[in-house]
Write a protein that holds these residues in place. Structure first.
Motif, PDB file in Angstrom:
ATOM      1  N   ALA A  26       0.832  -1.206   0.000  1.00 33.48           N
ATOM      2  CA  ALA A  26       0.000   0.000   0.000  1.00 33.48           C
ATOM      3  C   ALA A  26       0.862   1.248   0.000  1.00 33.48           C
ATOM      4  CB  ALA A  26      -0.931  -0.024   1.206  1.00 33.48           C
ATOM      5  N   ALA A  27       1.897   1.264   0.838  1.00 35.45           N
ATOM      6  CA  ALA A  27       2.780   2.435   0.908  1.00 35.45           C
ATOM      7  C   ALA A  27       3.481   2.667  -0.428  1.00 35.45           C
ATOM      8  CB  ALA A  27       3.795   2.252   2.027  1.00 35.45           C
ATOM      9  N   ASP A  28       3.941   1.582  -1.056  1.00 36.81           N
ATOM     10  CA  ASP A  28       4.627   1.702  -2.350  1.00 36.81           C
ATOM     11  C   ASP A  28       3.690   2.229  -3.430  1.00 36.81           C
ATOM     12  OD1 ASP A  28       6.913   0.763  -1.185  1.00 36.81           O
ATOM     13  OD2 ASP A  28       6.730  -1.280  -1.959  1.00 36.81           O
ATOM     14  N   ALA A  29       2.377   1.938  -3.268  1.00 34.73           N
ATOM     15  CA  ALA A  29       1.402   2.394  -4.259  1.00 34.73           C
ATOM     16  C   ALA A  29       0.874   3.790  -3.942  1.00 34.73           C
ATOM     17  CB  ALA A  29       0.240   1.402  -4.331  1.00 34.73           C
ATOM     18  N   GLY A  30       1.379   4.387  -2.869  1.00 32.30           N
ATOM     19  CA  GLY A  30       0.931   5.729  -2.507  1.00 32.30           C
ATOM     20  C   GLY A  30      -0.370   5.759  -1.738  1.00 32.30           C
ATOM     21  N   THR A  35      -2.374   5.797   1.589  1.00 39.66           N
ATOM     22  CA  THR A  35      -2.042   6.194   2.966  1.00 39.66           C
ATOM     23  C   THR A  35      -3.089   5.764   3.987  1.00 39.66           C
ATOM     24  OG1 THR A  35      -3.084   8.357   2.643  1.00 39.66           O
ATOM     25  CG2 THR A  35      -0.714   8.175   2.171  1.00 39.66           C
ATOM     26  N   HIS A  36      -4.253   5.303   3.566  1.00 38.92           N
ATOM     27  CA  HIS A  36      -5.299   4.883   4.491  1.00 38.92           C
ATOM     28  C   HIS A  36      -6.012   3.654   3.929  1.00 38.92           C
ATOM     29  CE1 HIS A  36      -4.711   9.081   5.727  1.00 38.92           C
ATOM     30  NE2 HIS A  36      -5.161   8.699   6.910  1.00 38.92           N
ATOM     31  N   GLY A  37      -6.444   2.788   4.846  1.00 37.26           N
ATOM     32  CA  GLY A  37      -7.186   1.597   4.430  1.00 37.26           C
ATOM     33  C   GLY A  37      -7.776   0.889   5.626  1.00 37.26           C
ATOM     34  N   VAL A  38      -8.533  -0.142   5.356  1.00 37.16           N
ATOM     35  CA  VAL A  38      -9.152  -0.934   6.417  1.00 37.16           C
ATOM     36  C   VAL A  38      -9.120  -2.407   6.031  1.00 37.16           C
ATOM     37  CG1 VAL A  38     -11.472  -0.633   5.427  1.00 37.16           C
ATOM     38  CG2 VAL A  38     -11.229  -1.243   7.840  1.00 37.16           C
ATOM     39  N   GLY A  39      -8.826  -3.240   6.998  1.00 38.55           N
ATOM     40  CA  GLY A  39      -8.928  -4.683   6.826  1.00 38.55           C
ATOM     41  C   GLY A  39      -9.939  -5.230   7.822  1.00 38.55           C
ATOM     42  N   VAL A  40     -10.891  -6.006   7.353  1.00 38.91           N
ATOM     43  CA  VAL A  40     -11.921  -6.588   8.219  1.00 38.91           C
ATOM     44  C   VAL A  40     -11.632  -8.075   8.358  1.00 38.91           C
ATOM     45  CG1 VAL A  40     -14.377  -6.974   8.596  1.00 38.91           C
ATOM     46  CG2 VAL A  40     -13.600  -4.881   7.450  1.00 38.91           C
ATOM     47  N   PRO A  74      -8.667  -0.234   0.378  1.00 38.52           N
ATOM     48  CA  PRO A  74      -8.771  -0.794  -0.967  1.00 38.52           C
ATOM     49  C   PRO A  74      -8.254  -2.231  -1.015  1.00 38.52           C
ATOM     50  CG  PRO A  74      -6.913   0.700  -0.827  1.00 38.52           C
ATOM     51  CD  PRO A  74      -7.637   0.821   0.475  1.00 38.52           C
ATOM     52  N   THR A  75      -8.631  -2.921  -2.061  1.00 34.88           N
ATOM     53  CA  THR A  75      -8.243  -4.321  -2.188  1.00 34.88           C
ATOM     54  C   THR A  75      -6.871  -4.469  -2.847  1.00 34.88           C
ATOM     55  OG1 THR A  75      -9.347  -4.508  -4.337  1.00 34.88           O
ATOM     56  CG2 THR A  75     -10.650  -5.018  -2.380  1.00 34.88           C
ATOM     57  N   GLY A  76      -6.244  -5.598  -2.565  1.00 33.58           N
ATOM     58  CA  GLY A  76      -5.042  -5.975  -3.290  1.00 33.58           C
ATOM     59  C   GLY A  76      -3.745  -5.341  -2.843  1.00 33.58           C
ATOM     60  N   VAL A  77      -3.775  -4.590  -1.723  1.00 35.94           N
ATOM     61  CA  VAL A  77      -2.524  -3.966  -1.283  1.00 35.94           C
ATOM     62  C   VAL A  77      -2.180  -4.365   0.161  1.00 35.94           C
ATOM     63  CG1 VAL A  77      -2.512  -2.016  -2.877  1.00 35.94           C
ATOM     64  CG2 VAL A  77      -3.813  -1.855  -0.736  1.00 35.94           C
ATOM     65  N   GLY A  78      -2.824  -5.398   0.679  1.00 37.84           N
ATOM     66  CA  GLY A  78      -2.358  -6.010   1.921  1.00 37.84           C
ATOM     67  C   GLY A  78      -3.031  -5.614   3.209  1.00 37.84           C
ATOM     68  N   PHE A  79      -4.140  -4.849   3.171  1.00 43.31           N
ATOM     69  CA  PHE A  79      -4.755  -4.431   4.428  1.00 43.31           C
ATOM     70  C   PHE A  79      -5.402  -5.603   5.184  1.00 43.31           C
ATOM     71  CE2 PHE A  79      -4.651  -0.206   2.333  1.00 43.31           C
ATOM     72  CZ  PHE A  79      -3.928   0.455   3.317  1.00 43.31           C
ATOM     73  N   GLY A  80      -5.931  -6.587   4.472  1.00 39.69           N
ATOM     74  CA  GLY A  80      -6.496  -7.754   5.138  1.00 39.69           C
ATOM     75  C   GLY A  80      -5.436  -8.545   5.888  1.00 39.69           C
ATOM     76  N   ASP A  81      -4.309  -8.799   5.245  1.00 39.27           N
ATOM     77  CA  ASP A  81      -3.215  -9.533   5.898  1.00 39.27           C
ATOM     78  C   ASP A  81      -2.630  -8.733   7.062  1.00 39.27           C
ATOM     79  OD1 ASP A  81      -3.497 -11.688   4.211  1.00 39.27           O
ATOM     80  OD2 ASP A  81      -1.947 -11.011   2.799  1.00 39.27           O
ATOM     81  N   PHE A 122      -6.200   1.523   9.249  1.00 38.41           N
ATOM     82  CA  PHE A 122      -4.784   1.816   9.070  1.00 38.41           C
ATOM     83  C   PHE A 122      -4.612   3.207   8.478  1.00 38.41           C
ATOM     84  CE2 PHE A 122      -5.104  -2.773   8.900  1.00 38.41           C
ATOM     85  CZ  PHE A 122      -4.026  -3.197   9.679  1.00 38.41           C
ATOM     86  N   GLY A 123      -3.636   3.931   8.999  1.00 43.14           N
ATOM     87  CA  GLY A 123      -3.293   5.243   8.425  1.00 43.14           C
ATOM     88  C   GLY A 123      -1.786   5.398   8.470  1.00 43.14           C
ATOM     89  N   LEU A 124      -1.209   5.800   7.374  1.00 37.86           N
ATOM     90  CA  LEU A 124       0.238   5.965   7.286  1.00 37.86           C
ATOM     91  C   LEU A 124       0.607   7.340   7.796  1.00 37.86           C
ATOM     92  CD1 LEU A 124       2.808   4.480   6.365  1.00 37.86           C
ATOM     93  CD2 LEU A 124       2.528   5.580   4.140  1.00 37.86           C
ATOM     94  N   ALA A 125       1.462   7.395   8.818  1.00 37.55           N
ATOM     95  CA  ALA A 125       1.862   8.660   9.386  1.00 37.55           C
ATOM     96  C   ALA A 125       2.676   9.462   8.379  1.00 37.55           C
ATOM     97  CB  ALA A 125       2.701   8.423  10.644  1.00 37.55           C
TER      98      ALA A 125
END
Length: 227
Positions: free
Chosen positions: A152-156, A158-163, A184-191, A223-226
């Motif tokens: 997610a960070a590499d894709a720019g 900065t915020h997401g949620v995993g349920v 968003p999907t596919g950038v690792g927030f679930g894991d 999740f939020g990237l500082a």
């Protein structure tokens, strides 16, 4: 011998109470063990047939390493339907999270325990739902920052949620967790949410007198990237 009634007794509050300096509230109560949904269903009184729910409140003496004994009935609703008696059959399932060395030998300690029974023959009674959990262990913001997904960070992003969908263990920890969804999907927030789950723990008995052991819960982790 002095007698003290405790609504809640984590170690620090218990030590303070012996000096008469503590205001005890139910929000401070922490259990090491408590009845499960199966235990509550098995304890439903025969006289409660046809009722949707019932409740009871007991005052019990604390002995040994946080075990309960000598319980007296404080409330039993509806009256005469056997809910206080049902609650007393569950007392042996409880254990408070305390250090027994904090119990003074010249003082008696009591705790008030509430029970809310739901008829196991009804849909609400069969549902293993935790509607009002109290978390006794939560990850700090630094730990959540530490597992922010690199993709997610590499894709720019900065915020997401995993349920995550998890089973609640007898001690309130989360087990058997699976990713339910992410955004968003596919950038690792679930894991990433799965990495947070082992830190989290519910109090094994809710403040409104219900179990957590045996429930499945869906938990969103933000999740939020500082900067």
């Amino acid at each position: 011998m002095r007698i003290q009634t405790l609504i809640a007794i984590p170690i620090a509050v218990l030590l303070a109470s012996t000096a008469g300096a503590a205001t005890i509230t139910s929000e401070n109560l922490i259990w090491a063990a408590a009845p499960s949904f199966d235990d509550m269903a098995a304890a439903w009184p025969a006289r409660g047939e046809g009722l949707a729910e019932g409740s009871a409140s007991l005052q019990c003496r604390i002995v040994g390493a946080g075990r309960l004994t000598g319980c007296d009935t404080l409330s039993d609703q509806p009256v005469g339907q056997g809910f206080a008696r049902a609650a007393k059959t569950l007392v042996a399932k409880f254990q408070l999270k305390i250090d027994p060395r904090a119990l003074r030998k010249d003082q008696d300690y009591f705790v008030v325990v509430s029970f809310r029974f739901l008829n196991p023959d009804t849909p609400p009674g069969r549902a293993r739902r935790v509607s009002n959990p109290r978390w006794i262990s939560m990850p700090d913001p630094g730990r959540i920052q530490g597992v922010f997904p690199k993709a997610a960070a590499d894709a720019g992003v900065t915020h997401g949620v995993g349920v995550i969908d998890c089973q609640v263990a007898p001690d309130g920890h989360l087990t058997d967790c699976k990713v339910s969804r992410e955004n968003p999907t596919g950038v690792g927030f679930g894991d990433a949410a799965l990495l947070v789950a082992p830190i989290m723990q519910m109090n094994p008995w809710t403040d409104d007198g219900r179990p957590v052991d045996g429930a499945r819960v869906k938990l969103p982790v933000q999740f939020g990237l500082a900067p």
